[in-house]
Structures are given as structure tokens and as C-alpha cells.
Scaffold this motif. Structure first.
Motif, PDB file in Angstrom:
ATOM      1  N   MET A   1     -30.543  37.680 -21.309  1.00  0.00           N
ATOM      2  CA  MET A   1     -30.320  38.386 -20.219  1.00  0.00           C
ATOM      3  C   MET A   1     -28.933  38.721 -20.218  1.00  0.00           C
ATOM      4  SD  MET A   1     -31.252  38.046 -16.318  1.00  0.00           S
ATOM      5  CE  MET A   1     -31.292  39.096 -15.021  1.00  0.00           C
ATOM      6  N   LEU A   2     -28.342  39.965 -20.040  1.00  0.00           N
ATOM      7  CA  LEU A   2     -27.019  40.298 -19.887  1.00  0.00           C
ATOM      8  C   LEU A   2     -26.533  40.012 -18.276  1.00  0.00           C
ATOM      9  CD1 LEU A   2     -26.608  43.693 -21.910  1.00  0.00           C
ATOM     10  CD2 LEU A   2     -25.884  41.161 -22.474  1.00  0.00           C
ATOM     11  N   ALA A   3     -25.437  39.543 -18.107  1.00  0.00           N
ATOM     12  CA  ALA A   3     -24.644  39.435 -16.716  1.00  0.00           C
ATOM     13  C   ALA A   3     -23.293  39.826 -16.695  1.00  0.00           C
ATOM     14  CB  ALA A   3     -24.921  38.034 -16.502  1.00  0.00           C
ATOM     15  N   ALA A   4     -22.874  40.392 -15.687  1.00  0.00           N
ATOM     16  CA  ALA A   4     -21.490  40.631 -15.617  1.00  0.00           C
ATOM     17  C   ALA A   4     -20.625  39.355 -14.918  1.00  0.00           C
ATOM     18  CB  ALA A   4     -21.273  41.841 -14.531  1.00  0.00           C
ATOM     19  N   ALA A   5     -19.414  39.436 -15.284  1.00  0.00           N
ATOM     20  CA  ALA A   5     -18.392  38.375 -14.475  1.00  0.00           C
ATOM     21  C   ALA A   5     -17.610  38.958 -13.462  1.00  0.00           C
ATOM     22  CB  ALA A   5     -17.678  37.885 -15.734  1.00  0.00           C
ATOM     23  N   VAL A   6     -17.810  38.494 -12.314  1.00  0.00           N
ATOM     24  CA  VAL A   6     -16.941  39.375 -11.124  1.00  0.00           C
ATOM     25  C   VAL A   6     -16.110  38.181 -10.738  1.00  0.00           C
ATOM     26  CG1 VAL A   6     -17.499  40.245  -8.847  1.00  0.00           C
ATOM     27  CG2 VAL A   6     -19.159  40.750 -10.714  1.00  0.00           C
ATOM     28  N   LEU A   7     -14.823  38.679 -10.417  1.00  0.00           N
ATOM     29  CA  LEU A   7     -13.912  37.785  -9.660  1.00  0.00           C
ATOM     30  C   LEU A   7     -13.473  38.957  -8.480  1.00  0.00           C
ATOM     31  CD1 LEU A   7     -11.417  36.952 -12.751  1.00  0.00           C
ATOM     32  CD2 LEU A   7     -13.308  35.527 -11.487  1.00  0.00           C
ATOM     33  N   ASP A   8     -13.927  38.508  -7.326  1.00  0.00           N
ATOM     34  CA  ASP A   8     -13.939  39.258  -6.175  1.00  0.00           C
ATOM     35  C   ASP A   8     -12.574  39.221  -5.282  1.00  0.00           C
ATOM     36  OD1 ASP A   8     -14.729  36.754  -5.090  1.00  0.00           O
ATOM     37  OD2 ASP A   8     -16.384  37.834  -3.729  1.00  0.00           O
ATOM     38  N   ASP A   9     -11.750  38.147  -5.665  1.00  0.00           N
ATOM     39  CA  ASP A   9     -10.564  38.035  -4.929  1.00  0.00           C
ATOM     40  C   ASP A   9      -9.928  37.281  -5.647  1.00  0.00           C
ATOM     41  OD1 ASP A   9      -8.441  37.967  -3.050  1.00  0.00           O
ATOM     42  OD2 ASP A   9      -9.734  37.376  -1.332  1.00  0.00           O
ATOM     43  N   LEU A  10      -8.881  38.011  -6.494  1.00  0.00           N
ATOM     44  CA  LEU A  10      -7.957  37.310  -7.339  1.00  0.00           C
ATOM     45  C   LEU A  10      -6.850  36.496  -6.730  1.00  0.00           C
ATOM     46  CD1 LEU A  10      -7.573  39.974 -10.202  1.00  0.00           C
ATOM     47  CD2 LEU A  10      -8.585  37.894 -10.459  1.00  0.00           C
ATOM     48  N   LEU A  11      -6.392  37.034  -5.580  1.00  0.00           N
ATOM     49  CA  LEU A  11      -5.180  36.425  -4.728  1.00  0.00           C
ATOM     50  C   LEU A  11      -5.780  35.133  -4.060  1.00  0.00           C
ATOM     51  CD1 LEU A  11      -3.523  39.449  -3.278  1.00  0.00           C
ATOM     52  CD2 LEU A  11      -2.845  38.340  -5.504  1.00  0.00           C
ATOM     53  N   ALA A  12      -6.922  35.134  -3.464  1.00  0.00           N
ATOM     54  CA  ALA A  12      -7.383  33.930  -2.973  1.00  0.00           C
ATOM     55  C   ALA A  12      -7.726  32.772  -4.227  1.00  0.00           C
ATOM     56  CB  ALA A  12      -8.816  34.141  -2.434  1.00  0.00           C
ATOM     57  N   ASP A  13      -7.858  33.206  -5.348  1.00  0.00           N
ATOM     58  CA  ASP A  13      -8.122  32.178  -6.420  1.00  0.00           C
ATOM     59  C   ASP A  13      -6.857  31.725  -7.094  1.00  0.00           C
ATOM     60  OD1 ASP A  13     -10.900  32.219  -6.466  1.00  0.00           O
ATOM     61  OD2 ASP A  13     -10.878  33.662  -8.086  1.00  0.00           O
ATOM     62  N   LEU A  14      -5.648  32.553  -6.750  1.00  0.00           N
ATOM     63  CA  LEU A  14      -4.391  32.305  -7.101  1.00  0.00           C
ATOM     64  C   LEU A  14      -3.341  32.063  -6.014  1.00  0.00           C
ATOM     65  CD1 LEU A  14      -4.814  34.701 -10.192  1.00  0.00           C
ATOM     66  CD2 LEU A  14      -4.510  32.073 -10.411  1.00  0.00           C
ATOM     67  N   PRO A  15      -3.267  31.093  -5.270  1.00  0.00           N
ATOM     68  CA  PRO A  15      -2.274  30.955  -4.394  1.00  0.00           C
ATOM     69  C   PRO A  15      -0.897  30.797  -5.112  1.00  0.00           C
ATOM     70  CG  PRO A  15      -3.556  28.971  -4.286  1.00  0.00           C
ATOM     71  CD  PRO A  15      -3.998  29.794  -5.077  1.00  0.00           C
ATOM     72  N   VAL A  16       0.033  31.516  -4.305  1.00  0.00           N
ATOM     73  CA  VAL A  16       1.576  31.290  -4.826  1.00  0.00           C
ATOM     74  C   VAL A  16       2.104  30.054  -4.469  1.00  0.00           C
ATOM     75  CG1 VAL A  16       3.721  32.180  -5.187  1.00  0.00           C
ATOM     76  CG2 VAL A  16       1.820  33.814  -5.160  1.00  0.00           C
ATOM     77  N   PRO A  17       2.330  29.229  -5.333  1.00  0.00           N
ATOM     78  CA  PRO A  17       3.035  27.959  -4.742  1.00  0.00           C
ATOM     79  C   PRO A  17       4.404  28.068  -4.251  1.00  0.00           C
ATOM     80  CG  PRO A  17       3.292  28.076  -7.148  1.00  0.00           C
ATOM     81  CD  PRO A  17       2.420  28.969  -6.673  1.00  0.00           C
ATOM     82  N   GLU A  18       4.810  27.135  -3.007  1.00  0.00           N
ATOM     83  CA  GLU A  18       6.250  27.316  -2.618  1.00  0.00           C
ATOM     84  C   GLU A  18       7.179  27.111  -3.682  1.00  0.00           C
ATOM     85  OE1 GLU A  18       7.196  25.646   0.841  1.00  0.00           O
ATOM     86  OE2 GLU A  18       5.287  25.552   1.652  1.00  0.00           O
ATOM     87  N   ASP A  19       6.910  26.350  -4.842  1.00  0.00           N
ATOM     88  CA  ASP A  19       8.195  26.281  -5.812  1.00  0.00           C
ATOM     89  C   ASP A  19       7.004  25.836  -7.073  1.00  0.00           C
ATOM     90  OD1 ASP A  19      10.428  25.849  -7.207  1.00  0.00           O
ATOM     91  OD2 ASP A  19      10.360  23.586  -6.792  1.00  0.00           O
ATOM     92  N   GLY A  20       7.633  26.323  -8.230  1.00  0.00           N
ATOM     93  CA  GLY A  20       6.768  26.317  -9.351  1.00  0.00           C
ATOM     94  C   GLY A  20       5.804  27.277  -9.873  1.00  0.00           C
ATOM     95  N   THR A  21       4.809  26.941 -10.684  1.00  0.00           N
ATOM     96  CA  THR A  21       4.002  27.915 -11.271  1.00  0.00           C
ATOM     97  C   THR A  21       2.434  27.470 -11.377  1.00  0.00           C
ATOM     98  OG1 THR A  21       5.884  28.976 -12.623  1.00  0.00           O
ATOM     99  CG2 THR A  21       3.378  29.255 -13.353  1.00  0.00           C
ATOM    100  N   LEU A  22       1.558  27.962 -10.831  1.00  0.00           N
ATOM    101  CA  LEU A  22       0.180  27.575 -10.884  1.00  0.00           C
ATOM    102  C   LEU A  22      -0.510  28.610 -12.127  1.00  0.00           C
ATOM    103  CD1 LEU A  22      -2.266  26.487  -9.794  1.00  0.00           C
ATOM    104  CD2 LEU A  22      -2.536  28.445  -8.527  1.00  0.00           C
ATOM    105  N   SER A  23      -1.161  27.841 -13.022  1.00  0.00           N
ATOM    106  CA  SER A  23      -1.940  28.597 -14.056  1.00  0.00           C
ATOM    107  C   SER A  23      -3.514  28.339 -13.876  1.00  0.00           C
ATOM    108  CB  SER A  23      -1.471  28.863 -15.496  1.00  0.00           C
ATOM    109  OG  SER A  23      -1.622  27.228 -15.952  1.00  0.00           O
ATOM    110  N   LYS A  24      -4.238  29.165 -14.183  1.00  0.00           N
ATOM    111  CA  LYS A  24      -5.669  28.879 -13.972  1.00  0.00           C
ATOM    112  C   LYS A  24      -6.652  29.907 -15.015  1.00  0.00           C
ATOM    113  CE  LYS A  24      -9.370  28.456 -10.309  1.00  0.00           C
ATOM    114  NZ  LYS A  24      -9.361  28.994  -8.889  1.00  0.00           N
ATOM    115  N   THR A  25      -7.512  29.097 -15.772  1.00  0.00           N
ATOM    116  CA  THR A  25      -8.478  29.948 -16.342  1.00  0.00           C
ATOM    117  C   THR A  25      -9.358  30.644 -15.611  1.00  0.00           C
ATOM    118  OG1 THR A  25      -7.923  28.692 -18.628  1.00  0.00           O
ATOM    119  CG2 THR A  25      -9.793  29.989 -18.457  1.00  0.00           C
ATOM    120  N   LEU A  26      -9.549  31.905 -15.785  1.00  0.00           N
ATOM    121  CA  LEU A  26     -10.244  32.487 -14.471  1.00  0.00           C
ATOM    122  C   LEU A  26     -11.826  32.995 -15.343  1.00  0.00           C
ATOM    123  CD1 LEU A  26      -7.945  34.871 -12.932  1.00  0.00           C
ATOM    124  CD2 LEU A  26      -8.948  32.813 -12.044  1.00  0.00           C
TER     125      LEU A  26
END
Length: 106
Positions: free
Chosen positions: A1-26
Motif C-alpha cells: 500500500m502506498l502512503a504519503a509522508a506528511v510533516l505538518d509543522d516544520l517549525l514545531a519540529d525544529l525549535p531554534v536553540p538560543e546558542d548552537g545548531t540543532l539537526s534532525k532527520t525528518l
């Protein structure tokens, strides 16, 4: 069965740190990998390259990119760049920034 991948809020998944860098495989499958980055202002990825073709898209904020030996680009939201495999590049956040990096397998 085919299924779509949905990311409905990129900004919620990637909060900007006060200092530094965050990386996350989505998302990842056999042909591509989507990585989200959140940079505090002034953070950078020093010069590097990828064995794969990549695209960079700015979701929020602003980035300076050095592409190869003599090309510069400043990307704002909705800005996009494609890089061929092995192109040396660096990234610097001019302000708090969220970007998407997509790596493509041939």
C-alpha cells in the motif's frame, strides 16, 4: 500500500536553540534524506561537501552560503539552492534560521 509522508509543522519540529545548531532527520527512504537544521544567529557549518546532490531551502530566517570557490548566495524564507555532488560549500545563519537539507541518491 502506498502512503504519503506528511510533516505538518516544520517549525514545531525544529525549535531554534538560543546558542548552537540543532539537526534532525525528518524523513528518509532509499532515494532521499530530509534533514532539518535550526541555527541560532551567527552559527555556521564550515566548508564541507556531500557525495550526494543536495538542495537547501530556508523555512524561516536568513542564511549566507558560499558555493564552490566563487559563488555566494543569501537565502531568505522560500529561497532554494541546488548543489551537485562534491561541491564545497558553507552555511552561516545571519539570524535565527530554520532550513531543510534534502540529499538525493542517484
Amino acid at each position: 500500500m502506498l502512503a504519503a509522508a506528511v510533516l505538518d509543522d516544520l517549525l514545531a519540529d525544529l525549535p531554534v536553540p538560543e546558542d548552537g545548531t540543532l539537526s534532525k532527520t525528518l524523513y528518509q527512504n532509499d532515494s532521499l534524506r530530509l534533514v532539518g537544521f535550526a541555527f541560532a544567529a551567527g552559527q555556521e557549518l564550515t566548508e564541507h561537501s556531500s557525495a550526494l546532490a543536495v538542495t537547501v531551502q530556508v523555512v524561516s530566517g536568513r542564511l549566507d552560503l558560499t558555493l564552490g570557490e566563487d559563488q555566494q548566495a543569501t537565502l531568505e524564507p522560500h529561497g532554494w539552492v541546488h548543489m551537485p555532488p562534491r561541491l564545497p560549500h558553507s552555511v552561516r545563519a545571519l539570524e535565527p534560521t530554520v532550513m531543510l537539507l534534502t540529499m538525493y541518491r542517484a
